[in-house]
Design an enzyme around this catalytic site. Structure first.
Site, PDB file in Angstrom:
ATOM      1  N   CYS A 195     -23.034  -9.451  36.215  1.00 38.96           N
ATOM      2  CA  CYS A 195     -24.172 -10.091  36.985  1.00 38.96           C
ATOM      3  C   CYS A 195     -25.287  -9.365  37.123  1.00 38.96           C
ATOM      4  O   CYS A 195     -25.949  -9.063  36.079  1.00 38.96           O
ATOM      5  CB  CYS A 195     -23.735 -10.773  38.222  1.00 38.96           C
ATOM      6  SG  CYS A 195     -24.540 -12.120  38.833  1.00 38.96           S
ATOM      7  N   HIS A 203     -18.454 -13.518  36.861  1.00 41.83           N
ATOM      8  CA  HIS A 203     -17.554 -12.471  37.931  1.00 41.83           C
ATOM      9  C   HIS A 203     -16.001 -12.675  37.835  1.00 41.83           C
ATOM     10  O   HIS A 203     -15.366 -13.194  38.442  1.00 41.83           O
ATOM     11  CB  HIS A 203     -17.980 -12.910  39.592  1.00 41.83           C
ATOM     12  CG  HIS A 203     -19.443 -12.815  39.765  1.00 41.83           C
ATOM     13  ND1 HIS A 203     -19.936 -11.481  39.921  1.00 41.83           N
ATOM     14  CD2 HIS A 203     -20.357 -13.644  39.807  1.00 41.83           C
ATOM     15  CE1 HIS A 203     -21.140 -11.617  40.298  1.00 41.83           C
ATOM     16  NE2 HIS A 203     -21.700 -13.040  40.204  1.00 41.83           N
ATOM     17  N   GLU A 231     -14.195 -10.314  38.974  1.00 39.82           N
ATOM     18  CA  GLU A 231     -13.717  -9.719  40.033  1.00 39.82           C
ATOM     19  C   GLU A 231     -13.442 -10.700  41.219  1.00 39.82           C
ATOM     20  O   GLU A 231     -12.627 -10.294  41.954  1.00 39.82           O
ATOM     21  CB  GLU A 231     -14.771  -8.523  40.648  1.00 39.82           C
ATOM     22  CG  GLU A 231     -15.886  -9.125  41.280  1.00 39.82           C
ATOM     23  CD  GLU A 231     -17.109  -9.492  40.520  1.00 39.82           C
ATOM     24  OE1 GLU A 231     -16.763  -9.479  39.220  1.00 39.82           O
ATOM     25  OE2 GLU A 231     -18.277  -9.266  40.819  1.00 39.82           O
TER      26      GLU A 231
END
Lengths: 74, 229
Positions: free
Chosen positions: B86, B203, B205
């Site tokens: 990002c 993302h 994660e």
């Protein structure tokens, strides 16, 4: 700094549409950019310009998408 | 695998990515402040998401010139893997570690949603746990994720297999329907030439635990552990 030709400028487009809607039908293409004023401790215009070129390339402009122009005042 | 996660003023996903790394390695990564020009030797450097330096000037522009990024550039040149997520993707492109740039979303809105990605290759240290062509679901949250590069660069990226992920429909169709931001050729993530640097807008994660909507991002971290341990 302005976006290079061929790079889509959605913000410029939105501004153009708004102006058309507000009664400015003569507005065609709009390109949006940034304007930065800098004070320099340099009196030699050639040197100042060279330093500013360097600043534009290193930080102020993203040359992948932006053109820049420099104007010396004062 | 020993990892470092960079922290800039305005970063906000550094905790999420640190947690994802700890989940798969059992080891907490080292957090490195932006002013630190030197840090311990690591196997992986992560540039996390957020709004570094308030996105002043351009997203990632100021962070790219910070002392820690000068060191990251040196290490990347030596082959140390770098993952930019990002705002981290924006930072590594501004730092010149990846080609192209991330522009304002074509619809001008911040987009926060789950998206589908097509994995373009399994031949990288980041994507070896996925199959080429596999569709994964991960979230995005950004206003400047519209990938742009000039025609010559785009051709090079395609020819050299440097496109890592493309936005797609849930069925895997790479078309306008799955593209959340207007990215050229639906690009969601790109590699450098040696595939040791990966930048992506989504993302992964935030897709590592079932409780938070899915685990499709976990493969990225597991793959890196496999490749780098």
């Amino acid at each position: 700094m302005t976006l290079k030709n061929g790079v889509l400028d959605p913000q410029g487009k939105a501004i153009g549409h708004s102006l058309n809607r507000l009664g400015f039908p003569e507005v065609g293409d709009v390109r949006q950019g940034k304007y930065i004023e800098l004070e320099l401790a340099e009196t030699d215009t050639a040197k100042a310009k060279a330093r500013l070129e360097d600043m534009c390339k290193k930080l102020l402009a993203n040359t992948v998408i932006e053109n820049y122009s420099i104007e010396l005042v004062g | 695998m020993k990892a470092a996660v960079l922290v800039f003023p305005g970063s906000n996903r550094e905790g999420d990515v640190a947690q994802a790394i700890e989940l798969v390695t059992g080891r907490r990564p080292t957090m490195v402040w932006h002013g630190d020009g030197d840090f311990e030797k690591v196997d992986l450097i992560v540039v996390p998401g957020g709004f570094s330096y308030g996105d002043y000037l351009r997203c990632g522009a100021m962070a790219a010139q910070s002392p820690v990024m000068a060191e990251v550039k040196k290490r990347a040149a030596q082959g140390v893997p770098v993952l930019g997520i990002c705002n981290g993707f924006q930072i590594v492109t501004e730092a010149g570690l990846l080609p192209g740039t991330l522009m304002r979303n074509s619809h001008l809105k911040f987009v926060c949603a789950d998206v589908h990605l097509k994995v373009e290759t399994s031949q990288s240290l980041f994507t070896n746990r996925y199959q080429a062509g596999q569709v994964i679901k991960v979230p995005v949250a950004h206003a400047e994720g519209n990938y742009f590069a000039d025609a010559e660069t785009m051709k090079k990226l395609e020819d050299r297999g440097q496109i890592a992920f493309r936005y797609c429909s849930p069925e895997g169709a790479v078309d306008g329907s799955g593209n959340p931001n207007g990215s050229s050729s639906n690009i969601a993530g790109v590699f450098n030439e040696t595939k040791t640097v990966l930048g992506l807008m989504p993302h992964p994660e935030n897709a590592v635990e079932p409780m938070f909507g899915g685990t499709d991002g976990k493969g990225l971290f597991e793959g890196m552990v496999e490749a780098l341990s």
